[in-house]
Design an enzyme around this catalytic site. Structure first.
Site, PDB file in Angstrom:
ATOM      1  N   LYS A 109       0.921  -1.192   0.017  1.00  0.00           N
ATOM      2  CA  LYS A 109       0.135  -0.226  -0.144  1.00  0.00           C
ATOM      3  C   LYS A 109       0.702   1.272  -0.007  1.00  0.00           C
ATOM      4  CE  LYS A 109      -4.054  -2.112   1.462  1.00  0.00           C
ATOM      5  NZ  LYS A 109      -5.027  -2.683   2.837  1.00  0.00           N
ATOM      6  N   LYS A 190      -5.327 -10.250  -3.246  1.00  0.00           N
ATOM      7  CA  LYS A 190      -6.582 -10.393  -2.642  1.00  0.00           C
ATOM      8  C   LYS A 190      -7.511  -9.156  -3.085  1.00  0.00           C
ATOM      9  CE  LYS A 190      -5.963  -7.267   1.178  1.00  0.00           C
ATOM     10  NZ  LYS A 190      -6.828  -6.879   2.415  1.00  0.00           N
ATOM     11  N   LYS A 193     -10.702  -3.212  -0.799  1.00  0.00           N
ATOM     12  CA  LYS A 193     -11.609  -1.983  -1.166  1.00  0.00           C
ATOM     13  C   LYS A 193     -10.773  -0.911  -1.958  1.00  0.00           C
ATOM     14  CE  LYS A 193     -13.281  -2.226   3.576  1.00  0.00           C
ATOM     15  NZ  LYS A 193     -11.968  -1.993   4.186  1.00  0.00           N
TER      16      LYS A 193
HETATM   17  N1  AQP Z   1      -9.737 -10.450   0.104  1.00  0.00           N
HETATM   18  C1  AQP Z   1      -9.994 -10.579   1.550  1.00  0.00           C
HETATM   19  N2  AQP Z   1     -10.535 -12.130   1.707  1.00  0.00           N
HETATM   20  C2  AQP Z   1     -10.685 -12.451   3.049  1.00  0.00           C
HETATM   21  N3  AQP Z   1     -10.940 -11.626   3.959  1.00  0.00           N
HETATM   22  C3  AQP Z   1     -10.383 -10.324   3.902  1.00  0.00           C
HETATM   23  N4  AQP Z   1     -10.429  -9.201   4.574  1.00  0.00           N
HETATM   24  C4  AQP Z   1      -9.997  -7.890   3.626  1.00  0.00           C
HETATM   25  N5  AQP Z   1      -9.805  -8.506   2.604  1.00  0.00           N
HETATM   26  C5  AQP Z   1     -10.069  -9.838   2.439  1.00  0.00           C
HETATM   27  C6  AQP Z   1     -10.670  -9.379   6.029  1.00  0.00           C
HETATM   28  O1  AQP Z   1     -11.616  -8.214   6.105  1.00  0.00           O
HETATM   29  C7  AQP Z   1     -11.427  -7.811   7.382  1.00  0.00           C
HETATM   30  C8  AQP Z   1     -11.484  -6.295   7.561  1.00  0.00           C
HETATM   31  O2  AQP Z   1     -10.282  -5.648   6.455  1.00  0.00           O
HETATM   32  P1  AQP Z   1     -10.159  -4.178   6.576  1.00  0.00           P
HETATM   33  O3  AQP Z   1     -11.197  -3.285   6.154  1.00  0.00           O
HETATM   34  O4  AQP Z   1      -9.473  -3.775   7.925  1.00  0.00           O
HETATM   35  O5  AQP Z   1      -8.819  -3.871   5.686  1.00  0.00           O
HETATM   36  P2  AQP Z   1      -8.233  -4.570   4.730  1.00  0.00           P
HETATM   37  O6  AQP Z   1      -7.487  -6.110   5.246  1.00  0.00           O
HETATM   38  O7  AQP Z   1      -6.837  -3.948   4.343  1.00  0.00           O
HETATM   39  O8  AQP Z   1      -9.064  -4.910   3.596  1.00  0.00           O
HETATM   40  P3  AQP Z   1      -9.039  -4.256   2.229  1.00  0.00           P
HETATM   41  O9  AQP Z   1     -10.469  -4.528   1.822  1.00  0.00           O
HETATM   42  O10 AQP Z   1      -7.944  -4.381   1.449  1.00  0.00           O
HETATM   43  O11 AQP Z   1      -9.104  -2.436   2.740  1.00  0.00           O
HETATM   44  P4  AQP Z   1      -8.257  -1.323   2.207  1.00  0.00           P
HETATM   45  O12 AQP Z   1      -8.107  -1.580   0.737  1.00  0.00           O
HETATM   46  O13 AQP Z   1      -9.269  -0.092   2.378  1.00  0.00           O
HETATM   47  O14 AQP Z   1      -7.194  -1.375   2.878  1.00  0.00           O
HETATM   48  C9  AQP Z   1     -10.102  -8.143   7.787  1.00  0.00           C
HETATM   49  O15 AQP Z   1     -10.221  -9.118   9.006  1.00  0.00           O
HETATM   50  C10 AQP Z   1      -9.293  -8.884   6.871  1.00  0.00           C
HETATM   51  O16 AQP Z   1      -8.661  -9.887   7.131  1.00  0.00           O
END
Ligand code: AQP
Length: 324
Positions: A109, A190, A193
């Site tokens: 990131k 993965k 968002k």
């Molecule tokens: N692709 C995924 N598969 C399974 N679990 C996932 N989680 C996130 N992406 C996947 C789980 O969702 C929870 C919340 O995640 P988060 O919002 O704290 O942020 P993140 O892990 O960084 O997810 P994103 O979607 O990639 O958000 P952004 O892009 O904003 O940083 C966690 O328990 C995570 O494991």
């Protein structure tokens, strides 16, 4: 069993967030289960203040729509409990720069940011504080959080060894299917968002038409053998995992039922639409009353604050900071 887990209000939750985390949260609801919308983590990336305010309420509404409720567990906003950043500072004085440099999410990131924010670098320490503040024994998360959880355990152990027994060392809980939902367009990374393209992710509020279109366009491979094989067929295996998670079956068994990719995609789309429909219906009702969501969140913060305050006091006194 004390549970804590969080989600960033950095956009509408997607299928990865739902299957990897939120579905487990709903399953593990008890009065000792605490969930938070981690807005302090969301500001480690660029986000407009109005979007953050709106998305925090929308994220909470979508979690209630997924099945969380304040009678069975507690949902709160991280920044409403001031002990998260306060404990994070104490823990920053226990964690090492080398440990944080090894975090792969920071590498991925951070590269995308024009401004290299210190907050993105130290975010895993704040996450450790989120967890350790509540004497958490179990953290239901997706597989992408494995490294951060390991760091939280390491920090807890180091603190306890240096300053005396203060923190519970938490264990992660990963779901059996859906622990790592992959991007539909780039199935080796993965679903995310902020990183995935609109076609690469299915948001839990996407319309049935959008869901069908995205699954139809999902990247697979050029041969036409339906096999559950993550190494050779990541795109197809991802779809089989989605269908398995949505129907409560085994992906290997499902693979035996299909000879054509088109049929698998059509059934996966139908199953995902059916899984999300009740969530979307509840969300439409809840989001009509944002002030009610805010008041539920305020109540959640009031409930958890005394626990956070007590842990913070123990940790700061253990380090030698004078009690007031
Ligand atoms: N692709 C995924 N598969 C399974 N679990 C996932 N989680 C996130 N992406 C996947 C789980 O969702 C929870 C919340 O995640 P988060 O919002 O704290 O942020 P993140 O892990 O960084 O997810 P994103 O979607 O990639 O958000 P952004 O892009 O904003 O940083 C966690 O328990 C995570 O494991």
């Amino acid at each position: 069993m004390r549970i804590l887990s969080g989600i960033q209000p950095s956009g509408v939750p997607h299928l990865g967030n739902y299957l990897g985390a939120v579905q487990q949260w709903v399953h593990h609801q008890t009065p000792d289960s605490l969930y938070c919308v981690v807005d302090l983590h969301a500001i480690t990336k660029e986000i407009a203040p109005d979007s953050l305010r709106r998305q925090t309420i929308e994220c909470a509404a979508s979690l209630f729509a997924c099945g969380l409720d304040q009678e069975s567990s507690t949902l709160f906003v991280q920044s409403h409990v001031e002990f998260h950043p306060r404990l994070s500072w104490l823990l920053e004085c226990v964690a090492s720069v080398g440990e944080l440099r090894r975090m792969t999410q920071f590498k991925e990131k951070g590269e995308k940011q024009e401004l290299h924010r210190v907050g993105l670098f130290t975010y895993p320490v704040l996450m450790a504080a989120d967890i350790l503040l509540y004497g958490t024994t179990h953290v239901p998360v997706g597989d992408d959080q494995r490294q951060h959880l390991e760091l939280a355990r390491e920090i807890a152990n180091r603190f306890n060894n240096t300053y005396g027994q203060t923190f519970v060392v938490p264990e992660p809980i990963y779901p059996s299917v859906g622990a790592r939902v992959m991007d539909l367009q780039e199935p080796t990374r993965k679903m995310s968002k902020s990183v995935s393209s609109p076609l690469g992710k299915i948001e839990i509020l996407d319309s049935p038409e959008e869901i069908s279109r995205k699954i139809k366009k999902a990247v697979t491979d050029t041969d036409s053998v339906v096999d559950y094989d993550w190494e050779k067929k990541p795109g197809l295996s991802n779809l089989l995992d989605l269908l398995a998670a949505a129907t409560g079956t085994e992906p290997q068994k499902l693979a035996e039922n299909y000879t054509r990719y088109g049929d698998l995609k059509a059934d996966t789309a139908e199953a995902v639409v059916a899984m999300l429909r009740p969530i979307q219906d509840r969300y439409a009702v809840l989001i009509d009353d944002p002030s009610q969501i805010l008041s539920l969140l305020n109540e959640g913060a009031q409930r958890v604050r005394p626990v956070a305050q007590a842990t913070y006091a123990r940790a700061s006194e253990a380090m030698g900071l004078l009690a007031q």
